[in-house]
Write a protein that holds these residues in place. Structure first.
Motif, PDB file in Angstrom:
ATOM      1  N   ALA A 123      54.399  30.489  22.194  1.00 22.94           N
ATOM      2  CA  ALA A 123      54.609  31.903  21.858  1.00 22.94           C
ATOM      3  C   ALA A 123      54.585  32.759  23.121  1.00 22.94           C
ATOM      4  N   LEU A 124      53.683  32.442  24.027  1.00 26.02           N
ATOM      5  CA  LEU A 124      53.586  33.195  25.272  1.00 26.02           C
ATOM      6  C   LEU A 124      54.859  33.058  26.109  1.00 26.02           C
ATOM      7  N   VAL A 125      55.365  31.850  26.227  1.00 28.08           N
ATOM      8  CA  VAL A 125      56.557  31.617  27.053  1.00 28.08           C
ATOM      9  C   VAL A 125      57.799  32.252  26.429  1.00 28.08           C
ATOM     10  N   VAL A 126      58.044  31.990  25.153  1.00 31.82           N
ATOM     11  CA  VAL A 126      59.256  32.511  24.501  1.00 31.82           C
ATOM     12  C   VAL A 126      59.236  34.036  24.447  1.00 31.82           C
ATOM     13  N   VAL A 171      63.420  36.199  14.443  1.00 27.63           N
ATOM     14  CA  VAL A 171      63.060  34.783  14.264  1.00 27.63           C
ATOM     15  C   VAL A 171      61.853  34.435  15.132  1.00 27.63           C
ATOM     16  N   ASN A 172      61.850  34.907  16.374  1.00 28.72           N
ATOM     17  CA  ASN A 172      60.731  34.616  17.268  1.00 28.72           C
ATOM     18  C   ASN A 172      59.425  35.169  16.715  1.00 28.72           C
ATOM     19  N   THR A 173      59.421  36.424  16.313  1.00 27.28           N
ATOM     20  CA  THR A 173      58.178  37.028  15.832  1.00 27.28           C
ATOM     21  C   THR A 173      57.754  36.427  14.491  1.00 27.28           C
ATOM     22  N   GLY A 174      58.709  36.128  13.634  1.00 27.19           N
ATOM     23  CA  GLY A 174      58.369  35.513  12.349  1.00 27.19           C
ATOM     24  C   GLY A 174      57.753  34.137  12.509  1.00 27.19           C
ATOM     25  N   LEU A 175      58.371  33.310  13.346  1.00 26.20           N
ATOM     26  CA  LEU A 175      57.826  31.969  13.579  1.00 26.20           C
ATOM     27  C   LEU A 175      56.483  32.028  14.303  1.00 26.20           C
ATOM     28  N   SER A 176      56.342  32.932  15.232  1.00 32.11           N
ATOM     29  CA  SER A 176      55.065  33.067  15.943  1.00 32.11           C
ATOM     30  C   SER A 176      53.961  33.507  14.994  1.00 32.11           C
ATOM     31  N   THR A 177      54.270  34.413  14.087  1.00 29.18           N
ATOM     32  CA  THR A 177      53.291  34.844  13.088  1.00 29.18           C
ATOM     33  C   THR A 177      52.829  33.660  12.246  1.00 29.18           C
ATOM     34  N   PHE A 178      53.784  32.907  11.734  1.00 30.91           N
ATOM     35  CA  PHE A 178      53.463  31.762  10.880  1.00 30.91           C
ATOM     36  C   PHE A 178      52.648  30.719  11.622  1.00 30.91           C
ATOM     37  N   PHE A 179      53.102  30.339  12.814  1.00 31.40           N
ATOM     38  CA  PHE A 179      52.414  29.271  13.536  1.00 31.40           C
ATOM     39  C   PHE A 179      51.056  29.715  14.073  1.00 31.40           C
ATOM     40  N   PHE A 180      50.893  30.974  14.452  1.00 34.47           N
ATOM     41  CA  PHE A 180      49.569  31.442  14.849  1.00 34.47           C
ATOM     42  C   PHE A 180      48.617  31.423  13.656  1.00 34.47           C
ATOM     43  N   PHE A 181      49.117  31.756  12.480  1.00 36.56           N
ATOM     44  CA  PHE A 181      48.276  31.700  11.290  1.00 36.56           C
ATOM     45  C   PHE A 181      47.816  30.270  11.022  1.00 36.56           C
ATOM     46  N   VAL A 182      48.752  29.342  11.008  1.00 36.14           N
ATOM     47  CA  VAL A 182      48.412  27.933  10.729  1.00 36.14           C
ATOM     48  C   VAL A 182      47.472  27.387  11.802  1.00 36.14           C
ATOM     49  N   ALA A 183      47.788  27.622  13.065  1.00 37.04           N
ATOM     50  CA  ALA A 183      46.969  27.094  14.158  1.00 37.04           C
ATOM     51  C   ALA A 183      45.561  27.691  14.143  1.00 37.04           C
ATOM     52  N   PHE A 222      47.114  21.536  18.905  1.00 39.78           N
ATOM     53  CA  PHE A 222      48.125  22.303  18.173  1.00 39.78           C
ATOM     54  C   PHE A 222      48.012  23.791  18.510  1.00 39.78           C
ATOM     55  N   PHE A 223      46.783  24.312  18.538  1.00 37.51           N
ATOM     56  CA  PHE A 223      46.581  25.710  18.886  1.00 37.51           C
ATOM     57  C   PHE A 223      47.051  25.988  20.308  1.00 37.51           C
ATOM     58  N   GLU A 224      46.776  25.061  21.206  1.00 31.72           N
ATOM     59  CA  GLU A 224      47.213  25.205  22.589  1.00 31.72           C
ATOM     60  C   GLU A 224      48.738  25.249  22.678  1.00 31.72           C
ATOM     61  N   PHE A 225      49.403  24.360  21.936  1.00 31.24           N
ATOM     62  CA  PHE A 225      50.864  24.338  21.923  1.00 31.24           C
ATOM     63  C   PHE A 225      51.439  25.647  21.373  1.00 31.24           C
ATOM     64  N   VAL A 226      50.879  26.131  20.269  1.00 31.82           N
ATOM     65  CA  VAL A 226      51.382  27.354  19.641  1.00 31.82           C
ATOM     66  C   VAL A 226      51.189  28.554  20.556  1.00 31.82           C
ATOM     67  N   MET A 268      48.296  36.859  15.653  1.00 30.01           N
ATOM     68  CA  MET A 268      49.073  36.730  14.423  1.00 30.01           C
ATOM     69  C   MET A 268      49.326  38.093  13.795  1.00 30.01           C
ATOM     70  N   ALA A 269      48.305  38.950  13.782  1.00 30.36           N
ATOM     71  CA  ALA A 269      48.457  40.283  13.191  1.00 30.36           C
ATOM     72  C   ALA A 269      49.465  41.124  13.979  1.00 30.36           C
ATOM     73  N   VAL A 270      49.404  41.056  15.304  1.00 32.04           N
ATOM     74  CA  VAL A 270      50.344  41.818  16.121  1.00 32.04           C
ATOM     75  C   VAL A 270      51.767  41.291  15.938  1.00 32.04           C
ATOM     76  N   TYR A 271      51.918  39.967  15.888  1.00 36.52           N
ATOM     77  CA  TYR A 271      53.244  39.398  15.638  1.00 36.52           C
ATOM     78  C   TYR A 271      53.748  39.772  14.238  1.00 36.52           C
ATOM     79  N   ALA A 272      52.843  39.868  13.267  1.00 37.15           N
ATOM     80  CA  ALA A 272      53.253  40.266  11.906  1.00 37.15           C
ATOM     81  C   ALA A 272      53.774  41.704  11.894  1.00 37.15           C
ATOM     82  N   VAL A 273      53.107  42.601  12.609  1.00 36.32           N
ATOM     83  CA  VAL A 273      53.585  43.986  12.704  1.00 36.32           C
ATOM     84  C   VAL A 273      54.940  44.022  13.392  1.00 36.32           C
TER      85      VAL A 273
END
Length: 149
Positions: free
Chosen positions: A32-35, A62-74, A24-28, A99-104
């Motif tokens: 995030a890197l590709v998008v 949307v991209n940064t919000g979802l990346s923040t959430f999924f990096f946190f969960v992963a 899951f972490f690998e997928f996230v 996750m912190a950088v995406y949150a900012v």
């Protein structure tokens, strides 16, 4: 960059027993890197101006919000299932940093999105007022002047 480092750290792990958290972490991190890379390339080359039908500020939000959430969960899942290897610990640390950088970036994207939506609303209001004012002016409409004469 942090997503890339987290992805590299997770790829160096050779064996795992419960691998779901690792996958899951690998997928996230890869997603995030590709998008983010594609969006960065589009913004850097001004390709986004060729497709005005898409609200690019909202897309970035949307991209940064979802990346923040999924990096946190992963990162939390990987930390919970951690086998205390150096690569897993490094991946968790870089996952939380990403996750912190995406949150900012999410915060900045929200500010930019709100600012542009306010500008659009004020522009629509001023266009409406100008249209109403112009429709009431008799000087610019000769057909109305002829009817009055």
């Amino acid at each position: 960059v942090l997503a890339l480092i987290a992805f590299i750290c997770i790829e160096t792990i050779m064996e795992c027993s419960p691998c779901e958290g690792l996958y899951f972490f690998e997928f996230v991190s890869c997603s995030a890197l590709v998008v983010t890379g594609v969006l960065l390339l589009m913004f850097s080359l001004n390709l986004h101006t060729r497709i005005p039908q898409i609200n690019w500020n909202l897309t970035d939000l949307v991209n940064t919000g979802l990346s923040t959430f999924f990096f946190f969960v992963a990162s939390v899942v990987l930390a919970a299932l951690n086998h205390k290897t150096g690569a897993e610990i490094a991946a968790v640390i870089f996952g939380f940093l990403a996750m912190a950088v995406y949150a900012v970036n999410t915060y900045l994207a929200i500010k930019k999105w709100r600012m542009t939506s306010r500008q659009q609303n004020s522009r629509q209001t001023s266009d409406y007022i100008r249209a109403r004012t112009e429709s009431r002016e008799v000087d610019h409409r000769p057909e109305i002047q002829r009817l009055d004469a």
